[in-house]
Enzyme design. Sequence first.
Site, PDB file in Angstrom:
ATOM      1  N   VAL A 167       9.861  -1.291   6.872  1.00  0.00           N
ATOM      2  CA  VAL A 167      10.381  -0.484   5.771  1.00  0.00           C
ATOM      3  C   VAL A 167      10.321   1.024   6.062  1.00  0.00           C
ATOM      4  O   VAL A 167      11.065   1.804   5.456  1.00  0.00           O
ATOM      5  CB  VAL A 167       9.615  -0.809   4.463  1.00  0.00           C
ATOM      6  CG1 VAL A 167       8.192  -0.227   4.493  1.00  0.00           C
ATOM      7  CG2 VAL A 167      10.356  -0.316   3.245  1.00  0.00           C
ATOM      8  N   ASP A 168       9.479   1.416   7.018  1.00  0.00           N
ATOM      9  CA  ASP A 168       9.306   2.855   7.281  1.00  0.00           C
ATOM     10  C   ASP A 168      10.420   3.344   8.208  1.00  0.00           C
ATOM     11  O   ASP A 168      10.181   3.930   9.259  1.00  0.00           O
ATOM     12  CB  ASP A 168       7.922   3.140   7.876  1.00  0.00           C
ATOM     13  CG  ASP A 168       7.607   2.268   9.077  1.00  0.00           C
ATOM     14  OD1 ASP A 168       8.223   1.198   9.210  1.00  0.00           O
ATOM     15  OD2 ASP A 168       6.748   2.661   9.896  1.00  0.00           O
ATOM     16  N   GLU A 182       3.714  -8.773  16.730  1.00  0.00           N
ATOM     17  CA  GLU A 182       4.658  -8.354  17.781  1.00  0.00           C
ATOM     18  C   GLU A 182       4.328  -9.049  19.106  1.00  0.00           C
ATOM     19  O   GLU A 182       5.235  -9.438  19.859  1.00  0.00           O
ATOM     20  CB  GLU A 182       4.613  -6.832  17.949  1.00  0.00           C
ATOM     21  CG  GLU A 182       5.594  -6.292  18.975  1.00  0.00           C
ATOM     22  CD  GLU A 182       5.593  -4.765  19.009  1.00  0.00           C
ATOM     23  OE1 GLU A 182       6.401  -4.150  18.292  1.00  0.00           O
ATOM     24  OE2 GLU A 182       4.769  -4.194  19.747  1.00  0.00           O
ATOM     25  N   ASP A 239      12.971   5.016  17.306  1.00  0.00           N
ATOM     26  CA  ASP A 239      11.746   5.608  16.788  1.00  0.00           C
ATOM     27  C   ASP A 239      11.918   7.116  16.840  1.00  0.00           C
ATOM     28  O   ASP A 239      12.123   7.678  17.926  1.00  0.00           O
ATOM     29  CB  ASP A 239      10.555   5.152  17.647  1.00  0.00           C
ATOM     30  CG  ASP A 239       9.224   5.667  17.104  1.00  0.00           C
ATOM     31  OD1 ASP A 239       9.226   6.568  16.229  1.00  0.00           O
ATOM     32  OD2 ASP A 239       8.179   5.164  17.555  1.00  0.00           O
ATOM     33  N   GLY A 297       0.849  -1.202   0.000  1.00  0.00           N
ATOM     34  CA  GLY A 297       0.000   0.000   0.000  1.00  0.00           C
ATOM     35  C   GLY A 297       0.875   1.238   0.000  1.00  0.00           C
ATOM     36  O   GLY A 297       1.877   1.326  -0.711  1.00  0.00           O
ATOM     37  N   LYS A 298       0.528   2.201   0.864  1.00  0.00           N
ATOM     38  CA  LYS A 298       1.255   3.470   0.846  1.00  0.00           C
ATOM     39  C   LYS A 298       2.671   3.365   1.409  1.00  0.00           C
ATOM     40  O   LYS A 298       3.480   4.270   1.264  1.00  0.00           O
ATOM     41  CB  LYS A 298       0.461   4.519   1.626  1.00  0.00           C
ATOM     42  CG  LYS A 298      -0.847   4.874   0.917  1.00  0.00           C
ATOM     43  CD  LYS A 298      -1.690   5.800   1.760  1.00  0.00           C
ATOM     44  CE  LYS A 298      -3.090   5.948   1.158  1.00  0.00           C
ATOM     45  NZ  LYS A 298      -4.056   6.369   2.174  1.00  0.00           N
ATOM     46  N   TYR A 299       2.967   2.230   2.050  1.00  0.00           N
ATOM     47  CA  TYR A 299       4.309   2.077   2.614  1.00  0.00           C
ATOM     48  C   TYR A 299       5.394   1.944   1.539  1.00  0.00           C
ATOM     49  O   TYR A 299       6.578   2.018   1.840  1.00  0.00           O
ATOM     50  CB  TYR A 299       4.350   0.878   3.577  1.00  0.00           C
ATOM     51  CG  TYR A 299       3.904   1.256   4.979  1.00  0.00           C
ATOM     52  CD1 TYR A 299       2.624   1.726   5.217  1.00  0.00           C
ATOM     53  CD2 TYR A 299       4.776   1.172   6.061  1.00  0.00           C
ATOM     54  CE1 TYR A 299       2.211   2.097   6.489  1.00  0.00           C
ATOM     55  CE2 TYR A 299       4.371   1.542   7.343  1.00  0.00           C
ATOM     56  CZ  TYR A 299       3.095   1.993   7.552  1.00  0.00           C
ATOM     57  OH  TYR A 299       2.711   2.373   8.815  1.00  0.00           O
TER      58      TYR A 299
HETATM   59  C1  GAL Z   1       4.496   1.713  19.444  1.00  0.00           C
HETATM   60  C2  GAL Z   1       4.786   1.196  18.037  1.00  0.00           C
HETATM   61  C3  GAL Z   1       3.880   0.033  17.719  1.00  0.00           C
HETATM   62  C4  GAL Z   1       3.966  -1.022  18.813  1.00  0.00           C
HETATM   63  C5  GAL Z   1       3.655  -0.380  20.145  1.00  0.00           C
HETATM   64  C6  GAL Z   1       3.715  -1.381  21.287  1.00  0.00           C
HETATM   65  O1  GAL Z   1       5.425   2.684  19.799  1.00  0.00           O
HETATM   66  O2  GAL Z   1       4.565   2.220  17.095  1.00  0.00           O
HETATM   67  O3  GAL Z   1       4.227  -0.537  16.474  1.00  0.00           O
HETATM   68  O4  GAL Z   1       5.257  -1.574  18.834  1.00  0.00           O
HETATM   69  O5  GAL Z   1       4.556   0.688  20.407  1.00  0.00           O
HETATM   70  O6  GAL Z   1       3.226  -0.830  22.465  1.00  0.00           O
HETATM   71 MN    MN Z   2       6.772   0.647  11.281  1.00  0.00          MN
END
Ligand code: GAL
Ligand code: MN
Length: 339
Positions: free
Chosen positions: A197-198, A288, A311, A109-111
Site C-alpha cells: 500500500v505504501d 518475500e 522504489d 497500523g501507520k500504513y
Molecule cells: C529492499 C526492500 C525490502 C526487501 C529487500 C530485499 O529494498 O525495501 O522490502 O525487498 O529490499 O533485499
Molecule cells: Mn512496502
Amino acid sequence: MVRKIRIILAFGLYATNLRCSISNIQPTSHGKTWWTQREDLSRKRSWNVESPERLLYKQPSATRGGSDVMAVTPWLAPIIWEETFNPELVDAIYKPMNLTIATTVFAVGKYIRFLGEFLETAEKHFMVDFKVHYHIFTDQPQEVPAVNLAAGRKIFVHQVPKLDRWQDISASRMQMIQTIIEEQVHREADYIYCQDVDAKFHFRWGAETLDRLVGQIHPWYYDLSRDQFTYERRPESTAYIPSGVGDFYYIGAMFGGTVEDVYRLVKKCHENIEADKAKGIEAAWQEESHLNWYLLHNKPSKVLSPEYMWDDQRGKTEVMRVIRLSQILKNYGEVRENV
Ligand code: GAL
Ligand code: MN
C-alpha cells in the site's frame, strides 16, 4: 552470456496459452466444491486472442523489437517492459472478456496513511475500464478514506488484528490472502494481484500484466548476479535457495495471477512459513523469501519488469522508460511498528 532477444509485438498475448508445470500441491484444507468449480473454470477458460476486426495498429516486426531489454525468460514467459506491447491492442483484446480483477492491500497500523493516495492514483492508472475489487485489510476500518470509484469498481474492507512486529504483519499476508480467496474472491474474481500500500501509481498499469502466475522483478536486484540476491540461505528453512541457483529476485510487494494459481502460491507459502515458525525460523525477508522459493520452483507464466513496482529510493535508471507504480519515500523508523 545473455543473448538479447528482440521481441515480437503482442507475443505476450499468445503466451497466455502456456501451461507451465506446477508442483504437486494438493488443495486439502478448503471446501472441495469451490476448488473443483475453479479448476473447471480454469480448464474451460477460453484464452483465444480475439482481436477486433478493424483495429489499426503498428505492424509488428519479426526481426526488430522496440526494446533492447530481455523480453522473454529462458522458459518462454514474456517479461513486460514498456514498448514490448501495444496498449491499445491489449485493451481491445482483454476488455471484451468482462474480467474482474481483485487486488489486495494491507493498511495496518501507520500504513493506513498511504491508502488514500494508493486508491486515488489506482483509479487513474490501475486496470482502467476494468472491474476492480479492492480488498483492503486494516485494523482501522473507520479510517479507510472515501474515494470516488469508477463504475464497476468496489472496495471491500476486512478487519485484521494489528500485530506488533512489521515482520509478522508482512508474513501474515499470505494466510490472509488465502482466507479471503476461500471466503469470497473465488466467487467474484478472475485474477488477483497483491500489492504493497505504501506506493503510488504514475502511469498505465494495465491488462498486459494479466496471466496465470505473475511475479515482478525487484527494482534493486534486476542488474545483480543471483549470488547477490537476498534469498533465504539457511538450509533449515523451507525457503532455502542455495548459491548458484535462481532466475530473478522477485519482490514481495507485487505478485498475482489467476485466482487458482495465486491460491496455490499463498497456501504453499503460508504452510512453509508455519513450518519454519515451528522450528523457530523466520526467513530473511519473510514472505518475500517464501515467494522467491515458490517462483523458482513454479515458474511464473509472465514476469513484470521493475516498471510495475519501482522504489523511489532508487533514482530512475537508464533501462527504465516509465515508472508505473513506485514505493514512496518514507521514514521506516516512523512508520514501522518496530525497527
Ligand atoms: C529492499 C526492500 C525490502 C526487501 C529487500 C530485499 O529494498 O525495501 O522490502 O525487498 O529490499 O533485499
Ligand atoms: Mn512496502
